[in-house]
Structure formats: C-alpha cells, structure tokens
Design a protein around this motif. Sequence first.
Motif, PDB file in Angstrom:
ATOM      1  N   ALA A 140      31.636 -33.168  12.852  1.00  0.00           N
ATOM      2  CA  ALA A 140      31.745 -31.740  12.544  1.00  0.00           C
ATOM      3  C   ALA A 140      30.565 -31.291  11.690  1.00  0.00           C
ATOM      4  O   ALA A 140      30.008 -30.202  11.888  1.00  0.00           O
ATOM      5  N   ALA A 141      30.172 -32.132  10.721  1.00  0.00           N
ATOM      6  CA  ALA A 141      29.031 -31.798   9.875  1.00  0.00           C
ATOM      7  C   ALA A 141      27.747 -31.750  10.698  1.00  0.00           C
ATOM      8  O   ALA A 141      26.895 -30.871  10.493  1.00  0.00           O
ATOM      9  N   ASP A 142      27.599 -32.690  11.644  1.00  0.00           N
ATOM     10  CA  ASP A 142      26.417 -32.693  12.511  1.00  0.00           C
ATOM     11  C   ASP A 142      26.366 -31.422  13.360  1.00  0.00           C
ATOM     12  O   ASP A 142      25.292 -30.829  13.550  1.00  0.00           O
ATOM     13  N   ALA A 143      27.526 -31.016  13.878  1.00  0.00           N
ATOM     14  CA  ALA A 143      27.578 -29.805  14.697  1.00  0.00           C
ATOM     15  C   ALA A 143      27.224 -28.575  13.863  1.00  0.00           C
ATOM     16  O   ALA A 143      26.505 -27.679  14.328  1.00  0.00           O
ATOM     17  N   GLU A 144      27.743 -28.527  12.625  1.00  0.00           N
ATOM     18  CA  GLU A 144      27.437 -27.394  11.748  1.00  0.00           C
ATOM     19  C   GLU A 144      25.955 -27.384  11.382  1.00  0.00           C
ATOM     20  O   GLU A 144      25.317 -26.317  11.342  1.00  0.00           O
ATOM     21  N   LEU A 145      25.392 -28.567  11.129  1.00  0.00           N
ATOM     22  CA  LEU A 145      23.968 -28.654  10.815  1.00  0.00           C
ATOM     23  C   LEU A 145      23.119 -28.198  11.998  1.00  0.00           C
ATOM     24  O   LEU A 145      22.118 -27.487  11.824  1.00  0.00           O
ATOM     25  N   LYS A 146      23.518 -28.588  13.213  1.00  0.00           N
ATOM     26  CA  LYS A 146      22.782 -28.162  14.403  1.00  0.00           C
ATOM     27  C   LYS A 146      22.850 -26.654  14.559  1.00  0.00           C
ATOM     28  O   LYS A 146      21.851 -25.993  14.893  1.00  0.00           O
ATOM     29  N   ARG A 147      24.041 -26.073  14.294  1.00  0.00           N
ATOM     30  CA  ARG A 147      24.184 -24.623  14.406  1.00  0.00           C
ATOM     31  C   ARG A 147      23.271 -23.912  13.409  1.00  0.00           C
ATOM     32  O   ARG A 147      22.584 -22.940  13.751  1.00  0.00           O
ATOM     33  N   LYS A 148      23.219 -24.414  12.173  1.00  0.00           N
ATOM     34  CA  LYS A 148      22.372 -23.785  11.159  1.00  0.00           C
ATOM     35  C   LYS A 148      20.896 -23.966  11.487  1.00  0.00           C
ATOM     36  O   LYS A 148      20.087 -23.049  11.265  1.00  0.00           O
ATOM     37  N   ASN A 149      20.539 -25.134  12.022  1.00  0.00           N
ATOM     38  CA  ASN A 149      19.143 -25.353  12.417  1.00  0.00           C
ATOM     39  C   ASN A 149      18.740 -24.422  13.554  1.00  0.00           C
ATOM     40  O   ASN A 149      17.616 -23.916  13.581  1.00  0.00           O
ATOM     41  N   ASP A 150      19.664 -24.196  14.495  1.00  0.00           N
ATOM     42  CA  ASP A 150      19.382 -23.267  15.594  1.00  0.00           C
ATOM     43  C   ASP A 150      19.191 -21.855  15.063  1.00  0.00           C
ATOM     44  O   ASP A 150      18.295 -21.119  15.504  1.00  0.00           O
ATOM     45  N   GLU A 151      20.049 -21.459  14.108  1.00  0.00           N
ATOM     46  CA  GLU A 151      19.906 -20.135  13.496  1.00  0.00           C
ATOM     47  C   GLU A 151      18.568 -20.009  12.778  1.00  0.00           C
ATOM     48  O   GLU A 151      17.884 -18.984  12.886  1.00  0.00           O
ATOM     49  N   LEU A 152      18.208 -21.057  12.037  1.00  0.00           N
ATOM     50  CA  LEU A 152      16.943 -21.043  11.310  1.00  0.00           C
ATOM     51  C   LEU A 152      15.759 -20.980  12.264  1.00  0.00           C
ATOM     52  O   LEU A 152      14.775 -20.275  12.021  1.00  0.00           O
ATOM     53  N   ARG A 153      15.877 -21.710  13.395  1.00  0.00           N
ATOM     54  CA  ARG A 153      14.792 -21.697  14.379  1.00  0.00           C
ATOM     55  C   ARG A 153      14.636 -20.306  14.989  1.00  0.00           C
ATOM     56  O   ARG A 153      13.508 -19.815  15.158  1.00  0.00           O
ATOM     57  N   ARG A 154      15.767 -19.661  15.293  1.00  0.00           N
ATOM     58  CA  ARG A 154      15.705 -18.312  15.855  1.00  0.00           C
ATOM     59  C   ARG A 154      15.125 -17.327  14.835  1.00  0.00           C
ATOM     60  O   ARG A 154      14.302 -16.476  15.173  1.00  0.00           O
ATOM     61  N   PHE A 155      15.570 -17.456  13.581  1.00  0.00           N
ATOM     62  CA  PHE A 155      15.056 -16.580  12.531  1.00  0.00           C
ATOM     63  C   PHE A 155      13.557 -16.772  12.350  1.00  0.00           C
ATOM     64  O   PHE A 155      12.793 -15.799  12.226  1.00  0.00           O
ATOM     65  N   SER A 156      13.103 -18.036  12.357  1.00  0.00           N
ATOM     66  CA  SER A 156      11.683 -18.317  12.168  1.00  0.00           C
ATOM     67  C   SER A 156      10.861 -17.709  13.297  1.00  0.00           C
ATOM     68  O   SER A 156       9.780 -17.149  13.067  1.00  0.00           O
TER      69      SER A 156
END
Length: 248
Positions: free
Chosen positions: A180-196
């Motif tokens: 679950a933590a890995d999935a949440e981290l992936k979601r946040k990384n995807d958000e950060l990538r889109r924001f960047s």
Amino acid sequence: RTAEAHFADPEVPYDQTVRYRHADGSTVWVRCRGRAVRDERGRPVRMLGAHTVVTELKRTEQRLRSVLESFPGIVFVLDEHGVYRDVATIQETPLAIERESLVGKHVRDVLPDELARLVLDTIERTLEQNAPVVVEYRAPGAGDGVERWLEARVRPVDPDAFDTVRTVVWYAYDISTRKAADAELKRKNDELRRFSYVAAHDLRSPLNAILQLAGFLKEDLGDGIAVDSRNHLHLIEKRARRMQLLLD
C-alpha cells in the motif's frame, strides 16, 4: 499408517511414529516401520520390521516448531508434488491457519487455481535451482477472510535417509502495508512528475520571450549600446539559458 491398512493393501506402507512411557517415567518416541510377508494368496503371514528410537529427533522438531511459531508469518513444508507436509503459524495473527486443515492436502484442493499454479511452479523452480526463491502474491485471508499481499521465501530441504520425497520450506509474511505504501508513493511520484512537466512547460514560454527580447534589444541598439548595458544583456541571456538547462 496402521499395520491393518498395510495388511489390507501392500501398496500402503507401514510407517508410524508412536509415543511410549518409559519404565523410568520419561516419554520416548519410536518410529515403527515394517513390511508384511505374504503367502501365495497375498495374505500376510508374518511381519519384518524395525523400531528406531527418535526421541531426540522429536525433541529437536518440537524446538524447531516453537522457533517457527515465533515468526511474524506462516511457515509451510510442501513436498515436490504440492502436498502440505507441515504448517507452523502464530494463532493470534490474521494469517493463522489450523495445521490439521492443511496437512496431507494438495495445494489444488486448498488454493484458487491461479495461486495453486504459482505455488507449484515456485516449488519446481526452487528444486530445479536448488536455491532459495522469493515470490510475491495475493492470497485470501486465513483468519479473517481479508485478501492480502504476501512475500514468500522458499528454500529447498535436503531429503533425509527416511524420506526420498523432496520438500521445500515456504516462509510467507504479510507485506500488504508495504504494498500500500509503494502504491501511494507511486501515485505521489506520478503527481510530482505531472506537476514538474506542467510547471516546466509553463515556465519555458516567458523564458523564451525574455531571450527573444534580449536579442531584439541587442539588434536595435547595435554598436551604440553602452558597455554596461551590453554586459547586462549578456548576463540576462546567460542566466536565461541556465534556467533552460534547469527546466530540462
């Protein structure tokens, strides 16, 4: 397996471990094995066999079980055919499984088809490589019915002189929280990538305009531009190009 079953069917081996009370009051364990000698009609007429004291082996087995039951997971012993030989688990955990509900059963009789195939393939791979194998899988909950992610570390076990069937130890523990933590981290990384990406795209437009304006000024002013002003324009272009590299 009792002698009666062996007498009735010669294909059923007579091999059982029994507990006796010794004359000194202690408990001893004895492994009893035998083969019936039969007459021409196949009827048993006498028995050839041996009794082996395995008390120390049983004590070691009990000590090992107490160690296994202290692990925060569940331990299976499975043979090469996919039959459960033994189970050790902590009864207070959600992974708790009654030993009697599994021992002697085939994985196909207990697990969903896809998971049973994974277990059988992992056993085969472990024995072929004669080396530990690590596998992750979804499994139905044991104690509470909740599906969980498990990580299993599977190791081959050397057969002893009494058992030629190869076995593996399957140690599995719950990694649902980690998954679950890995999935949440992936979601946040995807958000950060889109924001960047969006931020870099939006910043490039005014940056390109600054470079263009600096170029226009240099062309319009030509040789009449003051030295300080030329240096300032050069510094603007240099800083803007550095910003382009940072955005890239």
